[in-house]
Design a protein around this motif. Structure first.
Motif, PDB file in Angstrom:
ATOM      1  N   VAL A 126      54.301   8.972 -22.088  1.00 45.30           N
ATOM      2  CA  VAL A 126      54.545   7.551 -21.862  1.00 45.30           C
ATOM      3  C   VAL A 126      54.510   7.300 -20.357  1.00 45.30           C
ATOM      4  O   VAL A 126      55.013   8.096 -19.565  1.00 45.30           O
ATOM      5  N   ASN A 127      53.923   6.192 -19.960  1.00 41.65           N
ATOM      6  CA  ASN A 127      53.863   5.756 -18.555  1.00 41.65           C
ATOM      7  C   ASN A 127      52.983   6.645 -17.683  1.00 41.65           C
ATOM      8  O   ASN A 127      53.220   6.778 -16.483  1.00 41.65           O
ATOM      9  N   TRP A 128      51.975   7.266 -18.286  1.00 41.63           N
ATOM     10  CA  TRP A 128      51.015   8.044 -17.514  1.00 41.63           C
ATOM     11  C   TRP A 128      49.725   7.254 -17.350  1.00 41.63           C
ATOM     12  O   TRP A 128      49.239   6.636 -18.293  1.00 41.63           O
ATOM     13  N   GLY A 129      49.143   7.336 -16.150  1.00 42.10           N
ATOM     14  CA  GLY A 129      47.834   6.753 -15.929  1.00 42.10           C
ATOM     15  C   GLY A 129      46.746   7.646 -16.484  1.00 42.10           C
ATOM     16  O   GLY A 129      46.978   8.805 -16.842  1.00 42.10           O
ATOM     17  N   THR A 130      45.523   7.114 -16.512  1.00 42.85           N
ATOM     18  CA  THR A 130      44.395   7.867 -17.058  1.00 42.85           C
ATOM     19  C   THR A 130      44.149   9.156 -16.295  1.00 42.85           C
ATOM     20  O   THR A 130      43.888  10.215 -16.894  1.00 42.85           O
ATOM     21  N   GLY A 131      44.240   9.102 -14.983  1.00 46.77           N
ATOM     22  CA  GLY A 131      43.985  10.285 -14.169  1.00 46.77           C
ATOM     23  C   GLY A 131      44.936  11.422 -14.483  1.00 46.77           C
ATOM     24  O   GLY A 131      44.523  12.580 -14.609  1.00 46.77           O
ATOM     25  N   ARG A 132      46.207  11.101 -14.645  1.00 42.45           N
ATOM     26  CA  ARG A 132      47.174  12.166 -14.931  1.00 42.45           C
ATOM     27  C   ARG A 132      46.983  12.708 -16.344  1.00 42.45           C
ATOM     28  O   ARG A 132      47.145  13.901 -16.582  1.00 42.45           O
ATOM     29  N   ARG A 133      46.635  11.852 -17.275  1.00 47.37           N
ATOM     30  CA  ARG A 133      46.376  12.319 -18.637  1.00 47.37           C
ATOM     31  C   ARG A 133      45.208  13.316 -18.654  1.00 47.37           C
ATOM     32  O   ARG A 133      45.276  14.367 -19.295  1.00 47.37           O
ATOM     33  N   VAL A 134      44.134  12.948 -17.951  1.00 43.51           N
ATOM     34  CA  VAL A 134      42.954  13.814 -17.910  1.00 43.51           C
ATOM     35  C   VAL A 134      43.290  15.135 -17.231  1.00 43.51           C
ATOM     36  O   VAL A 134      42.897  16.219 -17.702  1.00 43.51           O
ATOM     37  N   LEU A 135      44.033  15.083 -16.121  1.00 44.44           N
ATOM     38  CA  LEU A 135      44.401  16.295 -15.392  1.00 44.44           C
ATOM     39  C   LEU A 135      45.245  17.224 -16.254  1.00 44.44           C
ATOM     40  O   LEU A 135      45.004  18.436 -16.318  1.00 44.44           O
ATOM     41  N   SER A 136      46.224  16.670 -16.937  1.00 46.93           N
ATOM     42  CA  SER A 136      47.117  17.489 -17.749  1.00 46.93           C
ATOM     43  C   SER A 136      46.393  18.085 -18.952  1.00 46.93           C
ATOM     44  O   SER A 136      46.470  19.294 -19.218  1.00 46.93           O
ATOM     45  N   ARG A 137      45.675  17.254 -19.676  1.00 45.42           N
ATOM     46  CA  ARG A 137      44.924  17.741 -20.842  1.00 45.42           C
ATOM     47  C   ARG A 137      43.885  18.780 -20.428  1.00 45.42           C
ATOM     48  O   ARG A 137      43.723  19.822 -21.064  1.00 45.42           O
ATOM     49  N   GLY A 138      43.162  18.466 -19.344  1.00 43.46           N
ATOM     50  CA  GLY A 138      42.143  19.391 -18.871  1.00 43.46           C
ATOM     51  C   GLY A 138      42.735  20.703 -18.402  1.00 43.46           C
ATOM     52  O   GLY A 138      42.165  21.781 -18.647  1.00 43.46           O
ATOM     53  N   GLY A 139      43.890  20.648 -17.739  1.00 47.28           N
ATOM     54  CA  GLY A 139      44.537  21.870 -17.279  1.00 47.28           C
ATOM     55  C   GLY A 139      44.964  22.761 -18.425  1.00 47.28           C
ATOM     56  O   GLY A 139      44.809  23.984 -18.371  1.00 47.28           O
ATOM     57  N   LEU A 141      43.622  22.773 -21.476  1.00 42.09           N
ATOM     58  CA  LEU A 141      42.408  23.295 -22.104  1.00 42.09           C
ATOM     59  C   LEU A 141      41.817  24.430 -21.286  1.00 42.09           C
ATOM     60  O   LEU A 141      41.395  25.457 -21.828  1.00 42.09           O
ATOM     61  N   TYR A 142      41.784  24.271 -19.975  1.00 40.72           N
ATOM     62  CA  TYR A 142      41.269  25.289 -19.057  1.00 40.72           C
ATOM     63  C   TYR A 142      42.042  26.596 -19.225  1.00 40.72           C
ATOM     64  O   TYR A 142      41.449  27.673 -19.425  1.00 40.72           O
ATOM     65  N   ALA A 143      43.388  26.507 -19.165  1.00 40.71           N
ATOM     66  CA  ALA A 143      44.205  27.712 -19.271  1.00 40.71           C
ATOM     67  C   ALA A 143      44.107  28.340 -20.656  1.00 40.71           C
ATOM     68  O   ALA A 143      44.005  29.565 -20.790  1.00 40.71           O
ATOM     69  N   ARG A 144      44.123  27.496 -21.689  1.00 38.72           N
ATOM     70  CA  ARG A 144      44.058  28.007 -23.063  1.00 38.72           C
ATOM     71  C   ARG A 144      42.739  28.732 -23.327  1.00 38.72           C
ATOM     72  O   ARG A 144      42.702  29.778 -23.968  1.00 38.72           O
ATOM     73  N   THR A 145      41.651  28.188 -22.798  1.00 38.94           N
ATOM     74  CA  THR A 145      40.335  28.769 -23.026  1.00 38.94           C
ATOM     75  C   THR A 145      40.172  30.106 -22.306  1.00 38.94           C
ATOM     76  O   THR A 145      39.713  31.094 -22.881  1.00 38.94           O
ATOM     77  N   ILE A 146      40.571  30.147 -21.052  1.00 36.66           N
ATOM     78  CA  ILE A 146      40.390  31.360 -20.265  1.00 36.66           C
ATOM     79  C   ILE A 146      41.328  32.480 -20.733  1.00 36.66           C
ATOM     80  O   ILE A 146      40.928  33.646 -20.812  1.00 36.66           O
ATOM     81  N   LEU A 147      42.549  32.122 -21.092  1.00 38.51           N
ATOM     82  CA  LEU A 147      43.525  33.135 -21.483  1.00 38.51           C
ATOM     83  C   LEU A 147      43.505  33.451 -22.975  1.00 38.51           C
ATOM     84  O   LEU A 147      44.110  34.426 -23.408  1.00 38.51           O
ATOM     85  N   GLY A 148      42.837  32.614 -23.756  1.00 42.32           N
ATOM     86  CA  GLY A 148      42.774  32.845 -25.183  1.00 42.32           C
ATOM     87  C   GLY A 148      44.102  32.667 -25.890  1.00 42.32           C
ATOM     88  O   GLY A 148      44.389  33.369 -26.865  1.00 42.32           O
ATOM     89  N   LEU A 149      44.913  31.741 -25.416  1.00 43.78           N
ATOM     90  CA  LEU A 149      46.240  31.540 -25.997  1.00 43.78           C
ATOM     91  C   LEU A 149      46.192  30.498 -27.117  1.00 43.78           C
ATOM     92  O   LEU A 149      45.546  29.456 -26.972  1.00 43.78           O
ATOM     93  N   PRO A 150      46.906  30.734 -28.217  1.00 43.63           N
ATOM     94  CA  PRO A 150      46.871  29.828 -29.367  1.00 43.63           C
ATOM     95  C   PRO A 150      47.892  28.709 -29.270  1.00 43.63           C
ATOM     96  O   PRO A 150      48.576  28.384 -30.245  1.00 43.63           O
ATOM     97  N   GLN A 152      48.853  24.661 -27.515  1.00 47.93           N
ATOM     98  CA  GLN A 152      48.231  23.445 -27.017  1.00 47.93           C
ATOM     99  C   GLN A 152      48.763  23.006 -25.655  1.00 47.93           C
ATOM    100  O   GLN A 152      48.034  22.462 -24.845  1.00 47.93           O
ATOM    101  N   ASP A 153      50.053  23.205 -25.412  1.00 49.11           N
ATOM    102  CA  ASP A 153      50.667  22.705 -24.180  1.00 49.11           C
ATOM    103  C   ASP A 153      51.169  23.876 -23.350  1.00 49.11           C
ATOM    104  O   ASP A 153      52.271  24.383 -23.556  1.00 49.11           O
ATOM    105  N   LEU A 154      50.364  24.287 -22.382  1.00 47.19           N
ATOM    106  CA  LEU A 154      50.707  25.447 -21.563  1.00 47.19           C
ATOM    107  C   LEU A 154      51.349  25.075 -20.233  1.00 47.19           C
ATOM    108  O   LEU A 154      51.855  25.952 -19.529  1.00 47.19           O
ATOM    109  N   THR A 155      51.340  23.798 -19.871  1.00 48.45           N
ATOM    110  CA  THR A 155      51.869  23.420 -18.564  1.00 48.45           C
ATOM    111  C   THR A 155      53.185  22.662 -18.650  1.00 48.45           C
ATOM    112  O   THR A 155      53.772  22.324 -17.628  1.00 48.45           O
ATOM    113  N   GLY A 156      53.660  22.394 -19.859  1.00 49.01           N
ATOM    114  CA  GLY A 156      54.925  21.687 -20.008  1.00 49.01           C
ATOM    115  C   GLY A 156      56.112  22.568 -19.651  1.00 49.01           C
ATOM    116  O   GLY A 156      56.069  23.794 -19.789  1.00 49.01           O
TER     117      GLY A 156
END
Length: 245
Positions: A126-139, A141-150, A152-156
């Motif tokens: 809630v109260n996030w701009g588009t840029g922060r949403r993209v950065l968080s989601r992309g981050g 996905l990036y970490a999950r893909t490279i590390l192979g972790l099952p 969804q939310d690795l930065t929370g």
């Protein structure tokens, strides 16, 4: 016998939020103890926390003299809690972005590491701009893909740990901060064979105070993911011998 719980809350210039947060936690999780880890806040957060602790034996304060990152504050808080034999340790932000009413759901989940997830069904922001949403989601996905972790939310940063999982990550070796701290801690727990699960939470961006986000935090996370990936094979989730399957 019920399990003892410690909620670790790092603070730096959070005087607008800390009293409200403590009051809400005491209402939602009355059996838990709270540890405020203050990094020498110049706005008086530490003194305010001392007052809360003086009036409530379940509130504790750990004062650190310098501000050297979220990861260092959590390591100090976790070390304090493990030394006092708490069974479960919860980590959460001090700025009310994490809802205290969600803590009981994290405690109720059956896993060694429970992650309050923005990116599983029922979760959100809630109260996030588009840029922060993209950065968080992309981050994530990036970490999950490279590390192979099952997961969804690795930065929370809203998590509940069983003490065995925290002991296994070898806290003295942790040097990362910010997003990278969250990724490294989860990675180490899974590498040690512990079970992790996600429960949905809604993250609400802070109303009072100033965000601690910086470009340095983002770049640190980008580099750390590759260092972890190259250090050993991708993680997988198998029950640790000391935990229930």
């Amino acid at each position: 016998m019920s399990e003892s719980t410690l909620i670790v809350i790092p603070t730096y210039n959070e005087k607008e939020n800390v009293v409200t947060l403590v009051n809400q936690l005491r209402q939602n999780v009355p059996e838990a103890h709270l540890l405020i880890v203050d990094d020498g806040s110049p706005d008086g957060t530490g003194a305010l926390a001392n007052g809360l602790a003086a009036s409530d034996p379940q509130v504790h304060v750990l004062h650190r003299t310098t501000k050297d990152g979220l990861g260092r504050a959590y390591v100090a808080g976790f070390t304090w809690g493990l030394a006092r034999d708490y069974d479960r340790l919860v980590q959460m932000d001090a700025d009310l972005s994490h809802n205290p009413s969600d803590v009981p759901r994290l405690l109720a989940a059956d896993a060694d590491l429970v992650i309050g997830s923005r990116y599983v069904p029922g979760g959100g922001t809630v109260n996030w701009g588009t840029g922060r949403r993209v950065l968080s989601r992309g981050g994530c996905l990036y970490a999950r893909t490279i590390l192979g972790l099952p997961l969804q939310d690795l930065t929370g940063g809203f998590k509940c740990w069983r003490r065995a999982a925290l002991e296994a990550v070898n806290l003295p070796e942790i040097r990362s901060n910010g997003y990278s701290f969250q990724i490294e801690m989860t990675w180490r727990a899974l590498q040690a064979g512990f079970k992790a699960t996600e429960v949905p939470i809604v993250f609400t961006d802070r109303v009072d105070g100033v965000s601690k986000m910086s470009k340095r935090i983002v770049f640190e996370a980008v580099g750390l993911v590759w260092r972890l990936r190259l250090s050993r094979p991708a993680a997988h989730q198998e029950p640790h011998p000391r935990t229930k399957p």
